[in-house]
Scaffold this motif. Structure first.
Motif, mmCIF file in Angstrom:
data_model
loop_
_atom_site.group_PDB
_atom_site.id
_atom_site.type_symbol
_atom_site.label_atom_id
_atom_site.label_comp_id
_atom_site.label_asym_id
_atom_site.label_seq_id
_atom_site.Cartn_x
_atom_site.Cartn_y
_atom_site.Cartn_z
ATOM 1 N N LEU A 180 -0.403 -8.279 8.125
ATOM 2 C CA LEU A 180 -0.078 -7.049 7.745
ATOM 3 C C LEU A 180 1.244 -6.530 8.649
ATOM 4 C CD1 LEU A 180 -0.707 -3.990 6.590
ATOM 5 C CD2 LEU A 180 -2.344 -3.795 8.655
ATOM 6 N N CYS A 181 1.941 -5.611 7.831
ATOM 7 C CA CYS A 181 3.217 -5.154 8.743
ATOM 8 C C CYS A 181 2.947 -3.530 8.290
ATOM 9 C CB CYS A 181 4.489 -5.573 8.388
ATOM 10 S SG CYS A 181 5.832 -4.810 9.000
ATOM 11 N N HIS A 192 0.793 -1.253 -0.052
ATOM 12 C CA HIS A 192 -0.099 -0.011 0.039
ATOM 13 C C HIS A 192 0.888 1.218 -0.103
ATOM 14 C CE1 HIS A 192 -2.940 2.969 2.153
ATOM 15 N NE2 HIS A 192 -3.122 2.941 0.996
ATOM 16 N N ILE A 193 0.969 1.843 -0.829
ATOM 17 C CA ILE A 193 1.804 2.925 -1.292
ATOM 18 C C ILE A 193 0.930 4.293 -1.107
ATOM 19 C CG2 ILE A 193 3.156 4.391 -2.869
ATOM 20 C CD1 ILE A 193 4.200 1.719 -4.060
ATOM 21 N N ARG A 194 1.051 5.009 0.151
ATOM 22 C CA ARG A 194 0.117 6.162 0.371
ATOM 23 C C ARG A 194 0.824 7.196 0.224
ATOM 24 N NH1 ARG A 194 -4.628 6.494 3.673
ATOM 25 N NH2 ARG A 194 -5.345 8.825 3.688
ATOM 26 N N ARG A 224 0.626 -11.321 2.276
ATOM 27 C CA ARG A 224 1.168 -10.249 3.108
ATOM 28 C C ARG A 224 0.792 -9.061 2.711
ATOM 29 N NH1 ARG A 224 2.107 -14.766 4.788
ATOM 30 N NH2 ARG A 224 3.841 -15.712 5.694
ATOM 31 N N ILE A 225 0.632 -8.050 3.793
ATOM 32 C CA ILE A 225 0.380 -6.669 3.168
ATOM 33 C C ILE A 225 1.373 -5.870 4.067
ATOM 34 C CG2 ILE A 225 -1.149 -4.780 3.279
ATOM 35 C CD1 ILE A 225 -3.601 -6.769 3.402
ATOM 36 N N LEU A 226 1.879 -5.016 3.283
ATOM 37 C CA LEU A 226 2.994 -3.932 3.625
ATOM 38 C C LEU A 226 2.734 -2.456 3.461
ATOM 39 C CD1 LEU A 226 5.985 -3.680 5.124
ATOM 40 C CD2 LEU A 226 6.582 -3.543 2.607
ATOM 41 N N SER A 243 -5.142 -0.429 4.798
ATOM 42 C CA SER A 243 -4.592 -1.681 5.013
ATOM 43 C C SER A 243 -5.025 -2.309 6.162
ATOM 44 C CB SER A 243 -3.016 -1.395 4.684
ATOM 45 O OG SER A 243 -2.482 -0.617 5.875
ATOM 46 N N ARG A 244 -5.245 -1.747 7.256
ATOM 47 C CA ARG A 244 -5.837 -2.296 8.489
ATOM 48 C C ARG A 244 -7.082 -3.043 8.034
ATOM 49 N NH1 ARG A 244 -6.332 1.347 13.761
ATOM 50 N NH2 ARG A 244 -4.392 2.231 12.483
ATOM 51 N N TRP A 245 -8.068 -2.315 7.367
ATOM 52 C CA TRP A 245 -9.348 -3.107 6.866
ATOM 53 C C TRP A 245 -8.835 -4.416 6.164
ATOM 54 C CZ3 TRP A 245 -14.167 -2.868 8.437
ATOM 55 C CH2 TRP A 245 -15.071 -3.767 7.644
ATOM 56 N N ALA A 246 -7.986 -4.139 4.868
ATOM 57 C CA ALA A 246 -7.663 -5.419 4.148
ATOM 58 C C ALA A 246 -7.416 -6.526 4.878
ATOM 59 C CB ALA A 246 -6.708 -4.839 3.086
ATOM 60 N N SER A 247 -6.484 -6.122 6.019
ATOM 61 C CA SER A 247 -5.843 -7.286 6.748
ATOM 62 C C SER A 247 -6.845 -7.953 7.507
ATOM 63 C CB SER A 247 -4.791 -6.788 7.760
ATOM 64 O OG SER A 247 -4.349 -7.876 8.697
#
Length: 282
Positions: free
Chosen positions: A245-246, A146-148, A225-227, A234-238
């Protein structure tokens, strides 16, 4: 009946504010009302048409007007940030969903129902599943990144803004800890850039798509995995996809497989670590 009266906007913030109340309604067979729905509600048909949830202001014809959504967001934001109206809402027993998220009693027992209720339109899920299937054809492990950018460039003085070159380094470090596997990356971002600049990393992303934010969100939820930086996104996706998630905490951060854990509720990872950042950005 629980009545939620948060302002619309910031989709994942809103999904989190609905979550625990919906879990309670499912578990206790109660009903609820969402007064000011988020504009992406049409992308979630099971949520919009849940028989126990009422949307008294749902008027799709109004939102289709040239400035319909703009007027809706402006007026509802003013109402929900007005002290007099806030007092009225409290008097009527309405709640801000943002302050109900610590009620985690039913999240585990209703998780399967929640995953169905919050499942987006099949067109969106079909594209997400097709993308992940395509990536898995030549990968053992798919890492969602996730590039915010956008607002994070100035938010908290850019504390959680990382350049594309820095994300590239994060990705190379992730490849190193999984060097025995074929690693591929799915890129989710609110900015347009070619993935070819991540040299040495097999990277994929969607182009400009309708419902692009929701499409990216649920594609992240299908990764292994999610970074990404601290974010409700990203918290919701996890949480919804049960994907480890990290959060990226610094430019120099090093990773191990233990750096990743599934989000179990808004405030916690499965490993017991808090999901909250001390600076409280979202």
């Amino acid at each position: 009946m629980r009545v939620i009266c948060d302002a619309p906007g910031q989709t994942c913030n809103r999904l989190w504010t609905y979550l625990t109340s919906i879990a309670q309604c499912v578990a206790e067979r109660k009903k609820m009302m969402i007064i000011f729905y988020d504009w992406t509600i049409a992308d979630f048909p099971h949520l919009l048409h849940a028989p126990f949830i009422y949307y008294p202001l749902w008027q799709p014809w109004f939102l289709r007007l040239p400035k319909g959504w703009g007027w809706y967001k402006h007026l509802t934001w003013k109402v929900t940030h007005n002290k007099a109206w806030d007092a009225v809402f409290r008097f009527l027993g309405c709640k801000k969903g943002w302050y109900t998220m610590d009620d985690t009693r039913y999240l585990t027992t209703t998780k399967k129902e929640l995953q169905q209720i919050f499942r987006p339109r099949e067109e969106i899920m079909g594209k997400a599943e097709t993308m992940i299937t395509r990536i898995r054809q030549s990968a053992d492990l798919v890492v969602g990144v996730h590039i915010r950018h956008g607002d994070y460039k100035t938010f908290y003085d850019g504390r959680y803004y990382y350049t594309l070159a820095e994300y590239h380094q994060f990705m190379l470090r992730i490849q190193e800890i999984y060097r025995g596997k074929r690693v591929a990356f799915f890129i989710s971002s609110n900015e347009d850039f070619p993935v070819s600049q991540f040299t040495g990393c097999r990277s994929f992303r969607f182009g400009k798509e309708p419902s692009g934010d929701i499409l990216d969100l649920y594609t992240l939820s299908l990764c292994d995995r999610i970074l990404g930086p601290w974010s409700t996104y990203s918290r919701w996706a996890s949480f919804i996809g049960e994907v480890p998630l990290c959060f990226i905490e610094s430019k120099e951060q090093q990773f191990t497989d233990d750096s990743f854990s599934v989000v179990t509720d808004f405030f916690h990872f499965a490993n017991g670590k808090s999901t909250e950042d001390p600076w409280k950005p979202f």
